[in-house]
Write a protein that holds these residues in place. Structure first.
Motif, PDB file in Angstrom:
ATOM      1  N   SER A  44       0.824  -1.209   0.000  1.00 55.36           N
ATOM      2  CA  SER A  44       0.000   0.000   0.000  1.00 55.36           C
ATOM      3  C   SER A  44       0.856   1.256   0.000  1.00 55.36           C
ATOM      4  CB  SER A  44      -0.928   0.017   1.222  1.00 55.36           C
ATOM      5  OG  SER A  44      -0.191  -0.010   2.431  1.00 55.36           O
ATOM      6  N   LYS A  45       2.175   1.062  -0.117  1.00 52.75           N
ATOM      7  CA  LYS A  45       3.092   2.209  -0.084  1.00 52.75           C
ATOM      8  C   LYS A  45       3.953   2.194  -1.348  1.00 52.75           C
ATOM      9  CE  LYS A  45       3.351   2.471   5.017  1.00 52.75           C
ATOM     10  NZ  LYS A  45       2.587   1.274   5.438  1.00 52.75           N
ATOM     11  N   GLY A  46       5.246   1.944  -1.207  1.00 50.56           N
ATOM     12  CA  GLY A  46       6.180   2.096  -2.304  1.00 50.56           C
ATOM     13  C   GLY A  46       5.896   1.222  -3.512  1.00 50.56           C
ATOM     14  N   TYR A  47       5.596  -0.052  -3.309  1.00 49.50           N
ATOM     15  CA  TYR A  47       5.351  -0.936  -4.441  1.00 49.50           C
ATOM     16  C   TYR A  47       4.095  -0.517  -5.193  1.00 49.50           C
ATOM     17  CZ  TYR A  47       4.474  -5.084  -7.232  1.00 49.50           C
ATOM     18  OH  TYR A  47       4.230  -5.944  -8.288  1.00 49.50           O
ATOM     19  N   LEU A  48       3.052  -0.171  -4.455  1.00 52.57           N
ATOM     20  CA  LEU A  48       1.811   0.258  -5.086  1.00 52.57           C
ATOM     21  C   LEU A  48       2.026   1.527  -5.906  1.00 52.57           C
ATOM     22  CD1 LEU A  48      -1.239  -0.057  -5.504  1.00 52.57           C
ATOM     23  CD2 LEU A  48      -1.584   1.210  -3.378  1.00 52.57           C
ATOM     24  N   MET A  49       2.867   2.427  -5.394  1.00 48.79           N
ATOM     25  CA  MET A  49       3.099   3.700  -6.071  1.00 48.79           C
ATOM     26  C   MET A  49       4.168   3.611  -7.154  1.00 48.79           C
ATOM     27  SD  MET A  49       2.852   6.319  -2.835  1.00 48.79           S
ATOM     28  CE  MET A  49       2.887   7.773  -3.895  1.00 48.79           C
ATOM     29  N   GLY A  50       4.822   2.446  -7.267  1.00 53.07           N
ATOM     30  CA  GLY A  50       5.815   2.264  -8.302  1.00 53.07           C
ATOM     31  C   GLY A  50       7.178   2.820  -7.962  1.00 53.07           C
ATOM     32  N   THR A  51       7.402   3.167  -6.687  1.00 60.03           N
ATOM     33  CA  THR A  51       8.702   3.726  -6.291  1.00 60.03           C
ATOM     34  C   THR A  51       9.656   2.663  -5.772  1.00 60.03           C
ATOM     35  OG1 THR A  51       7.836   4.257  -4.082  1.00 60.03           O
ATOM     36  CG2 THR A  51       7.698   5.973  -5.763  1.00 60.03           C
ATOM     37  N   GLU A 108      10.799  -1.655  -6.366  1.00 63.18           N
ATOM     38  CA  GLU A 108      10.673  -2.788  -7.271  1.00 63.18           C
ATOM     39  C   GLU A 108      10.028  -3.988  -6.579  1.00 63.18           C
ATOM     40  OE1 GLU A 108      11.403  -2.658 -10.494  1.00 63.18           O
ATOM     41  OE2 GLU A 108      11.879  -0.538 -10.185  1.00 63.18           O
ATOM     42  N   ARG A 109       9.495  -4.886  -7.375  1.00 63.53           N
ATOM     43  CA  ARG A 109       8.829  -6.077  -6.849  1.00 63.53           C
ATOM     44  C   ARG A 109       9.765  -6.900  -5.954  1.00 63.53           C
ATOM     45  NH1 ARG A 109       4.227  -8.685  -8.657  1.00 63.53           N
ATOM     46  NH2 ARG A 109       3.975 -10.846  -7.993  1.00 63.53           N
ATOM     47  N   GLU A 110      11.008  -7.044  -6.390  1.00 67.57           N
ATOM     48  CA  GLU A 110      11.943  -7.881  -5.640  1.00 67.57           C
ATOM     49  C   GLU A 110      12.156  -7.362  -4.226  1.00 67.57           C
ATOM     50  OE1 GLU A 110      14.209 -11.250  -5.100  1.00 67.57           O
ATOM     51  OE2 GLU A 110      12.920 -10.725  -6.799  1.00 67.57           O
ATOM     52  N   SER A 111      11.954  -6.062  -4.023  1.00 69.35           N
ATOM     53  CA  SER A 111      12.206  -5.468  -2.711  1.00 69.35           C
ATOM     54  C   SER A 111      11.197  -5.891  -1.656  1.00 69.35           C
ATOM     55  CB  SER A 111      12.214  -3.936  -2.817  1.00 69.35           C
ATOM     56  OG  SER A 111      10.904  -3.443  -3.087  1.00 69.35           O
ATOM     57  N   VAL A 112      10.066  -6.467  -2.046  1.00 66.96           N
ATOM     58  CA  VAL A 112       9.040  -6.810  -1.056  1.00 66.96           C
ATOM     59  C   VAL A 112       9.344  -8.136  -0.357  1.00 66.96           C
ATOM     60  CG1 VAL A 112       7.335  -5.613  -2.469  1.00 66.96           C
ATOM     61  CG2 VAL A 112       7.417  -8.114  -2.535  1.00 66.96           C
ATOM     62  N   TYR A 113      10.215  -8.961  -0.937  1.00 66.66           N
ATOM     63  CA  TYR A 113      10.426 -10.299  -0.384  1.00 66.66           C
ATOM     64  C   TYR A 113      11.309 -10.244   0.860  1.00 66.66           C
ATOM     65  CZ  TYR A 113       8.409 -11.930  -4.752  1.00 66.66           C
ATOM     66  OH  TYR A 113       7.559 -12.151  -5.805  1.00 66.66           O
ATOM     67  N   VAL A 114      11.020 -11.127   1.802  1.00 62.36           N
ATOM     68  CA  VAL A 114      11.755 -11.157   3.069  1.00 62.36           C
ATOM     69  C   VAL A 114      13.181 -11.635   2.854  1.00 62.36           C
ATOM     70  CG1 VAL A 114      11.794 -12.054   5.433  1.00 62.36           C
ATOM     71  CG2 VAL A 114       9.592 -11.619   4.300  1.00 62.36           C
ATOM     72  N   HIS A 115      13.335 -12.672   2.035  1.00 62.67           N
ATOM     73  CA  HIS A 115      14.655 -13.247   1.773  1.00 62.67           C
ATOM     74  C   HIS A 115      14.843 -13.445   0.273  1.00 62.67           C
ATOM     75  CE1 HIS A 115      13.848 -15.060   5.913  1.00 62.67           C
ATOM     76  NE2 HIS A 115      14.943 -14.359   6.094  1.00 62.67           N
TER      77      HIS A 115
END
Length: 409
Positions: free
Chosen positions: A49-56, A58-65
């Motif tokens: 609901s923050k950076g990934y949603l706004m496109g700021t 990258e997808r890879e940054s959401v993963y824990v490991h």
């Protein structure tokens, strides 16, 4: 069936992943199984609901490991594998494919599910919830094509998605049953600041409003009809009205359940070999002296570390104060502590609320129950010390930016 000396984690979100990481870091070298019903490896939810949603970000940054971490640490990560039953007496799980998995100790990190909007039309295309990575992807896809959306619910998820939509140039109407957004969480004094923030960014609020129906054309949502008959056009409807803990497994297994899985300060349930952590856990908090179920990222990050250590027989207790943060437009905020709705007698501000650079403190009987820093940084630790001290503070000195917070404890 796997050997019964396995430690098993049901739920492969942030809480499950951090528990697995802690178990290995603390020296457990036996079989470790991490079961997740999603197809994605464990990821963090705030970016959705923050950076990934706004496109700021990258997808890879959401993963824990990183993807290889689980193999490298001999964690048996099984995705798309739902647990359907827990046999506490037999120390055994039943999985969705009918297979069974034994365990010596079990951690329930099953999270929570968004509450659906129980009105006609809620099943239409274009009615969107936000909990999983795929949900964030759907909202990201919907925003560029939308001219106007309706957000149902003025909580954190609702306001963050409203801010993302406004950043994308989409007109937003927020429908909220209360008089202000976040009223139950922050109280009137601070809730008004967030309402003004969004109004300044041209968000329209409909307060004291109930959704009666989501209207649609050819199977796709095209608006919201309120209980008073008002029709609000919308190209998409985002529903953020809270979450429900996924505690059915525990309840069916005979564990004590009350607004989540009831656990002690060691995150141990009513069965000694079953623990719970994260959104699903209603845990006794030793500092606050009460059970508390916390639905925030920091809880899912830190609580399973204590649970994992307890599963290994270590003498631990989870006593971190609740903490959460938000980023909306040019406002960044951190909140530390806990206040029940209406559980304070005054709010003390330090700084400039008009410029949205301030601290806010919720007090009861002169004690600071919680503190919030807005666009002022590196003060979480002194705020935490102020809350945990239980000290009675002088409100005038608390409001004075010239008095260091460390001198108030």
């Amino acid at each position: 069936m796997a050997t019964s000396n396995a430690l098993v984690i049901a739920g492969a979100g942030l809480a499950g992943a951090k528990a697995a990481e802690t178990l290995r870091a603390e020296g457990f070298d036996g079989p470790l199984v991490l079961l997740g019903d999603e197809s994605e490896r464990p990821y963090e939810r705030p970016p959705l609901s923050k950076g990934y949603l706004m496109g700021t970000s990258e997808r890879e940054s959401v993963y824990v490991h990183p993807a290889r971490w689980y193999e490298d640490h001999d964690v048996d990560l099984r995705l798309g594998t739902a647990v359907t039953a827990v046999d506490a007496a037999a120390h055994e799980l039943t999985l969705a494919d009918g297979s069974r998995q034994g365990y010596a100790k079990l951690l329930l990190a099953t999270g929570a599910t968004p509450r659906p909007l129980a009105v006609p039309g809620a099943e239409l295309d274009g009615v969107l919830l936000l909990r999983q990575l795929a949900d964030s992807d759907r909202i990201k896809e919907a925003l560029p094509a939308a001219q106007q959306i309706v957000v149902v619910g003025g909580g954190w998820i609702g306001l963050e998605t409203a801010a993302a939509a406004r950043a994308a140039g989409v007109a937003v109407t927020v429908v909220e049953t209360a008089e202000l957004p976040l009223l139950g969480v922050l109280g009137r004094e601070v809730a008004q600041i967030f309402a003004d923030l969004h109004t300044d960014h041209d968000v329209t609020f409909r307060y004291g409003a109930q959704v009666a129906e989501i209207t649609g054309t050819l199977g796709h949502a095209d608006g919201v009809r309120l209980a008073d008959g008002t029709q609000i056009p919308a190209d998409a409807v985002i529903v953020g009205i809270g979450i429900t803990p996924n505690s059915q497994l525990a309840e069916d297994a005979g564990l004590e359940v009350d607004n989540g899985v009831v656990v002690d300060a060691q995150l141990r349930s009513s069965h000694p070999d079953i623990h719970a952590a994260g959104d699903v856990a209603n845990a006794f908090h030793p500092l606050l002296g009460r059970h508390l179920r916390v639905e925030h990222w920091a809880n899912a990050l830190h609580q399973p570390q204590a649970a994992a250590k307890a599963m290994l027989g270590q003498d631990v207790a989870y006593d971190r104060l609740p903490y959460f943060f938000t980023d909306q437009y040019d406002l960044g905020m951190e909140y530390t502590g806990y206040v029940e709705p209406g559980g304070y007698d005054r709010v003390v501000f330090r700084g400039d609320t008009a410029r949205r650079e301030f601290l806010a403190f919720w007090l009861s009987g002169g004690r600071v129950l919680a503190g919030m820093n807005v666009n002022i940084w590196d003060v979480v630790e002194p705020i935490r010390a102020l809350v945990t001290s239980g000290a009675t503070v002088d409100a005038e000195r608390l409001a004075d930016p010239g008095v260091p917070l460390t001198e108030l404890v």
